[in-house]
Design an enzyme around this catalytic site. Structure first.
Site, short mmCIF file in Angstrom:
data_model
loop_
_atom_site.label_atom_id
_atom_site.label_comp_id
_atom_site.label_asym_id
_atom_site.label_seq_id
_atom_site.Cartn_x
_atom_site.Cartn_y
_atom_site.Cartn_z
N HIS A 1 0.84 -1.21 0.00
CA HIS A 1 0.00 0.00 0.00
C HIS A 1 0.87 1.26 0.00
CE1 HIS A 1 -3.46 2.52 1.55
NE2 HIS A 1 -2.44 3.21 2.03
N GLU A 2 1.83 1.30 0.92
CA GLU A 2 2.68 2.50 1.01
C GLU A 2 3.53 2.66 -0.25
OE1 GLU A 2 1.82 4.49 3.04
OE2 GLU A 2 0.84 3.28 4.57
N HIS B 1 1.64 4.16 -3.03
CA HIS B 1 1.43 5.61 -2.90
C HIS B 1 2.42 6.41 -3.75
CE1 HIS B 1 -1.94 6.22 -0.35
NE2 HIS B 1 -1.43 5.65 0.71
N ASP C 1 -4.67 0.74 -1.85
CA ASP C 1 -5.22 -0.51 -1.29
C ASP C 1 -5.20 -1.63 -2.32
OD1 ASP C 1 -5.71 0.48 1.25
OD2 ASP C 1 -7.80 1.02 0.85
#
Ligand SMILES: [Zn+2]
Length: 685
Positions: free
Chosen positions: A524-525, A528, A589
């Protein structure tokens, strides 16, 4: 004050840490962290159909067994783990506070801070007294010329953007290694501009309750009821004018809308009613020339307000904001008034949290890297750090494979994307170098003074960065935090020790749930860096377009699929997800799960993972993923989140993702047409 950095730090979950929080009586500090398994079959609802509502299937048992504690606005697996961490930190602080010998200087500082904060008789005895010196400074504003130096002092001491605007430092968007001054919009007390501008019945009623709260606070300060009501109307009028000139939450996700680097005389021309030379001089920033004014329209409106408002109204506005900022630190009548509106009315929280919890929160917020050292020494070993780093490298490898095989991106853009991926810095557990708070004077009998001095230390530290080389080792979260982030300007991913514990990461479990859960968080990170916001920054963290026009179009078409999908989901009442606000998180996500799956498959390629507890390895991967997001919510809190939270509710962070994954449909043999099988699946990364 953290101005812009927060904007580009995309958080895995938004934990509400404001005034908030009481739990069951008789609670005790923890001497060690409790164990909760990474995949908990008793947290599932076996009767639910995984293909109909996977969130209910994975979290139904948890939802039933975990009602929201009276002092919380919402309750979740993350929230529960954070509370465990808080009780553990309470044990540490309590021990340091009571120990009469054997503490290091840093430990003594923590112990004294906590002891002063827990000294309620002393705090009650002082009443509103600590606020008086500030109110006297407001009363002393005899002309407009007095305003700038007074505001500079207040900004230094309070460190927030509530007083008309915010001023701090951050990386230059066009040159990330340069730290520059930032003037940011602010001046509001309600959570968003919409609260002042919307005309529906609920918004109008809430504004009335807000005005009543402002009036109540003025009465506590000795104003008559009639006068207090008039003054509250003044506050609302000033804030509404500022709200009109404030960017929406969606606009604030566009870095170009927040980047307006200008010379200080241009800022002066925007706000002719305000003496910037005096302000900067009093802030110790007399030499600053270049400033990023994040919202020029806001500063223009602010200038008009400061020029046209009667001086008396400016004093009223400042009195309110000082009382608002400092109420949680004062005696019970102020604490309760603040809680009644900002937690009970606004978020639906029935009960104030116990003193210990508020004190742990402040200690973490103010001396976080000292407290973090104590936490890490007891709860985060080198083996866990090595294992997490290994998983991170696997996820990064999965991202590289994904990028190399993408069918919608051209070779030149791919090369830049891979360059960016390879430049990402992995930060795991805690910083390499700890912050030194030794210059902050902490006195055992002076809670209010401790908070002021620690805030001043932090504000000064931020301002002192202007014009100096960037410290790439710095962290934006403390080690016990149960959260994670990616910073587009630093181009780093950060996983505090607090988020790398069971039930999120469980060394006792098989790989499947760990990859689904923590692997998903790491993915997820990482995603980003390539979501609609992060992708606008390059490998060096500069705001610079590295996309060919065609690839740009293709990305936008894929992102539009997500906007459409999430825009159909309901948050609460008839409020749908503002899917342009949640777009970055929703992309992350989905991307996170794709990467976690690939990494898990690579990790277990040579093994033959076994079924356990009635679930196949693939099913355990997905249930492990879903169980990070189990939560219970209050409707009031959901209404605030619908306006301000860039994350979708937990239910859709699970169901929205799995509906797009054929691997999921296969794992649970879901038929086409099932609710959890999208007819037109979205895929960005
Ligand atoms: Zn995120």
């Amino acid at each position: 004050m953290p101005p812009a950095p927060q904007r580009f730090i995309a958080l895995v979950i938004f934990l509400l840490l404001s005034a908030a929080t009481v739990c069951a009586q008789g609670e005790q500090p923890l001497r060690e962290l409790p164990y909760t398994p990474g995949l908990d079959v008793s947290a599932m609802d076996a009767k639910a159909d995984p293909c109909g509502d996977f969130y209910q299937y994975s979290c139904g048992g948890w939802i039933q067994k975990n009602p929201i504690p009276a002092d919380q606005s919402r309750w979740s697996v993350f929230g529960k783990l954070y509370q465990d961490n808080q009780r553990f930190l309470w044990g540490i602080l309590d021990q340091l506070a009571q120990r009469s010998a054997g503490n290091s200087a840093t430990q003594q500082q923590l112990g004294d801070y906590f002891a002063a904060c827990m000294d309620e008789p002393r705090i009650e005895q002082l009443g509103a007294e600590p606020l008086q010196t500030w109110l006297q400074q407001v009363d002393a504003i005899g002309s407009r010329a007095d305003l700038a130096p007074m505001l500079a002092r207040a900004h230094l001491a309070m460190g927030d953007a509530g007083l008309f605007f915010g001023f701090g430092s951050d990386q230059d968007f066009s040159n990330s290694s340069n730290v520059m001054a930032f003037a940011v919009g602010g001046g509001l007390s309600l959570p968003d501009r919409d609260y002042y501008l919307k005309n529906d019945t609920r918004s109008a009623a809430l504004r009335k309750q807000y005005a009543a709260h402002v009036a109540r606070t003025f009465v506590l300060l000795g104003t008559t009821e009639v006068m207090a009501a008039q003054q509250a109307a003044t506050v609302l009028r000033v804030e509404t004018a500022l709200a009109r000139a404030t960017l929406s939450q969606v606009d604030k996700r566009d870095p170009y809308k927040l980047f307006h680097k200008m010379k200080r005389d241009r800022l002066q021309a925007l706000t002719p009613g305000f003496d910037w030379d005096a302000y900067l001089g009093a802030s110790g920033l007399g030499d600053v020339v270049d400033i990023n004014v994040t919202e020029p329209a806001f500063f223009k409106a602010l200038g008009q307000q400061l020029r046209n408002l009667p001086l008396g109204d400016i004093r009223v506005y400042l009195r309110w904001h000082l009382a608002h900022a400092l109420s949680p630190l004062l005696s019970t009548p102020f604490v309760n008034a603040d809680f009644d509106f900002f937690s009970k009315t606004l978020l639906g929280v029935p009960q104030l949290s116990p003193r210990w919890k508020r004190c742990v929160h402040w200690a973490d917020a103010q001396l976080g890297e000292s407290l973090g050292q104590e936490f890490v020494a007891r709860a985060f070993g080198p083996e866990l750090k090595a294992r997490t780093l290994n998983m991170t490298l696997q996820i990064e490898q999965a991202m590289q494979d994904d990028l190399e095989h993408l069918d919608w991106m051209s070779a030149p853009t791919k090369a830049r994307a891979i360059e960016k991926l390879k430049s990402i810095i992995n930060k795991i557990g805690y910083p390499d170098r700890w912050r030194d708070y030794s210059s902050v004077v902490i006195a055992r009998s002076d809670f209010f003074g401790n908070v002021s001095r620690a805030t001043q230390f932090e504000t000064r530290r931020q301002l002192d960065k202007i014009g100096k080389p960037l410290d790439r080792g710095e962290w934006g979260m403390t080690p016990p935090t149960v959260n994670a982030y990616y910073s587009a300007q630093m181009n780093d991913i950060n996983f505090p020790a607090g988020v790398l514990q069971p039930p999120l990461y469980d060394p006792k479990m098989d790989d499947a749930p760990n990859y689904g859960n923590t692997g998903g968080t790491i993915g997820h990170e990482l995603t980003h860096a390539f979501d609609d916001e992060g992708r606008q920054f390059d490998a060096q963290g500069n705001l610079k377009n590295w996309w060919t026009p065609k690839d740009n179009q293709r990305f936008n078409a894929r992102a539009a699929c997500i906007v459409k999908q999430y825009g159909h989901y309901t948050v609460v009442d008839d409020i749908k997800i503002n899917s342009r606000l949640t777009l970055g998180e929703d992309i992350a996500d989905l991307g996170g799960m794709v990467l976690a799956w690939t990494a898990w498959k690579a990790q277990t390629a040579a093994m033959a993972p076994e079924s356990r507890e009635g679930l196949t390895p693939e099913q355990r991967f997905f249930v492990g993923f879903a169980q990070w997001a189990c939560e219970n919510n209050r409707p009031e809190d959901m209404r605030v989140k619908a306006v301000t939270d860039p994350h979708s509710p937990g239910r859709y962070r699970v169901n929205g993702v799995v509906a797009n994954l054929s691997e999921f449909a296969k794992a649970f043999t879901c038929k086409p047409g099932s609710a959890m099988v999208s007819a037109k699946p979205c895929r960005v990364w």
